[in-house]
Design a protein around this motif. Structure first.
Motif, PDB file in Angstrom:
ATOM      1  N   GLN B  50       0.952  -1.072  -0.274  1.00  0.00           N
ATOM      2  CA  GLN B  50      -0.247   0.211  -0.129  1.00  0.00           C
ATOM      3  C   GLN B  50       0.902   1.272  -0.061  1.00  0.00           C
ATOM      4  O   GLN B  50       1.157   1.110   0.995  1.00  0.00           O
ATOM      5  N   MET B  51       0.185   2.167  -0.864  1.00  0.00           N
ATOM      6  CA  MET B  51       1.396   3.217  -1.102  1.00  0.00           C
ATOM      7  C   MET B  51       0.391   4.758  -0.870  1.00  0.00           C
ATOM      8  O   MET B  51      -0.133   4.176  -1.321  1.00  0.00           O
ATOM      9  N   GLU B  52       0.611   5.415  -0.217  1.00  0.00           N
ATOM     10  CA  GLU B  52       0.301   6.939  -0.428  1.00  0.00           C
ATOM     11  C   GLU B  52       0.080   7.415  -0.995  1.00  0.00           C
ATOM     12  O   GLU B  52       1.225   8.248  -1.398  1.00  0.00           O
ATOM     13  N   PRO B  54      -1.619  10.582  -2.254  1.00  0.00           N
ATOM     14  CA  PRO B  54      -3.258  11.252  -2.873  1.00  0.00           C
ATOM     15  C   PRO B  54      -3.038  12.223  -4.032  1.00  0.00           C
ATOM     16  O   PRO B  54      -1.824  13.140  -4.125  1.00  0.00           O
ATOM     17  N   ASN B 117      -9.014   6.431  -2.667  1.00  0.00           N
ATOM     18  CA  ASN B 117      -9.089   7.229  -1.798  1.00  0.00           C
ATOM     19  C   ASN B 117      -7.628   8.358  -1.759  1.00  0.00           C
ATOM     20  O   ASN B 117      -7.304   8.236  -0.430  1.00  0.00           O
ATOM     21  N   GLY B 118      -6.930   7.997  -2.556  1.00  0.00           N
ATOM     22  CA  GLY B 118      -5.123   8.119  -2.565  1.00  0.00           C
ATOM     23  C   GLY B 118      -4.387   7.115  -2.009  1.00  0.00           C
ATOM     24  O   GLY B 118      -3.783   7.458  -2.131  1.00  0.00           O
ATOM     25  N   LEU B 119      -4.845   6.350  -2.185  1.00  0.00           N
ATOM     26  CA  LEU B 119      -4.237   4.883  -1.748  1.00  0.00           C
ATOM     27  C   LEU B 119      -4.026   3.872  -2.474  1.00  0.00           C
ATOM     28  O   LEU B 119      -5.487   3.056  -2.514  1.00  0.00           O
ATOM     29  N   THR B 121      -3.439   0.465  -3.867  1.00  0.00           N
ATOM     30  CA  THR B 121      -3.200  -0.912  -3.387  1.00  0.00           C
ATOM     31  C   THR B 121      -2.296  -2.299  -3.888  1.00  0.00           C
ATOM     32  O   THR B 121      -3.692  -2.423  -5.818  1.00  0.00           O
TER      33      THR B 121
END
Lengths: 125, 142
Positions: B50-52, B54, B117-119, B121
């Motif tokens: 998982q990486m943020e 946004p 949502n800016g994530l 996966t």
């Protein structure tokens, strides 16, 4: 006051997590002030935006991960986002617009008519 | 190899390293070898990365896997309207490229990525050879 956000079990649990300030850009034009905040992982239902006593506050709780997932490494900790700013006077609070897309919150706060720059026409005789 | 993966597995080390980078790097927004931040999980059948990210769309992101190295690259464009007065500029803006050495071989044909949502996966099913296998024990000859 705190009841504005619908709470479920997971958000209540997450509310005990430490708060961090989201990264933000804030800029101003003659017509408005714009705030942009990065809130990755936060679902629209888990975001709260409030205006009170000339203060804007942002609270967001990232969605929890599946409990069956075993972490191999973690850089993104368990936390909630929280940040508040005092607003300058001269904003038209009733015309504030907010948009939340792809984990980015954008709040556009127009200035009151009296605060906007006016050009005055000079009539030639 | 082992030393490197140990560092990746130690959240304290990672936090510390990021803080150090922030301290020494005055031009933080253009130096983003640690962006986007990531978590790696194992759900038994697959690795989950998982990486943020946004504000980014599918078109802004490239994911490639070569053997056991996954690379996420892209560009975060974050242009401000012209002529505005800037009060704060904290949101990272840059081209970025980040590579992760995966702890298992994965089935590259079955990798799936989802952006919400800016994530981001990424589900990485383990290679069949990494799955637990039952070994038949043959009856010994008499």
């Amino acid at each position: 006051m705190e009841k504005t956000m619908q709470k479920n079990e997971t958000t209540e649990k997450m509310e005990s997590a430490p708060a961090v300030a989201p990264y933000m850009d804030i800029y101003e034009s003659p017509e408005e002030i714009v705030m942009v905040a990065d809130l990755p992982g936060v679902r629209p239902d888990d975001l709260e935006l409030r205006f009170e006593n000339n203060e804007i506050s942002i609270k967001g709780v990232p969605a929890p991960v599946e409990t069956t997932w075993k972490p191999r490494f973690r850089e993104i900790g368990s936390f909630r986002y929280e940040r508040a700013f005092k607003l300058p006077s001269g904003l038209d609070i009733s015309k504030i617009k907010a948009d939340f897309d792809a984990g980015v919150l954008t709040v556009v706060m127009p200035k009151s008519e009296s605060e906007k720059p006016h050009t005055i026409k000079i009539h030639r005789r | 190899m082992f030393g490197y993966s140990y560092a990746l597995h130690d959240p304290f080390f990672n936090q510390l390293r990021r803080r150090m980078m922030d301290l020494f790097d005055e031009s933080a927004p253009t130096h983003l070898s640690t962006w986007p931040p990531a978590n790696l999980y194992d759900n038994g059948e697959a690795l989950v990365l998982q990486m943020e990210v946004p504000g980014l769309t599918e078109e802004d992101l490239n994911i490639s896997i070569v053997q056991d190295v996954l690379t996420l690259s892209g560009e975060r464009k974050n242009r401000l309207p012209e002529g505005v007065h800037l009060h704060r500029r904290e949101r990272p803006v840059s081209r970025f490229s980040r590579s992760f050495t995966l702890p298992y071989r994965v089935n590259t044909e079955k990798v799936e990525a989802d952006l919400a949502n800016g994530l981001l996966t990424v589900m990485l099913p383990k290679h069949p050879e990494e799955q637990p296998r039952k070994i038949q024990i043959g009856a010994g000859k008499k």
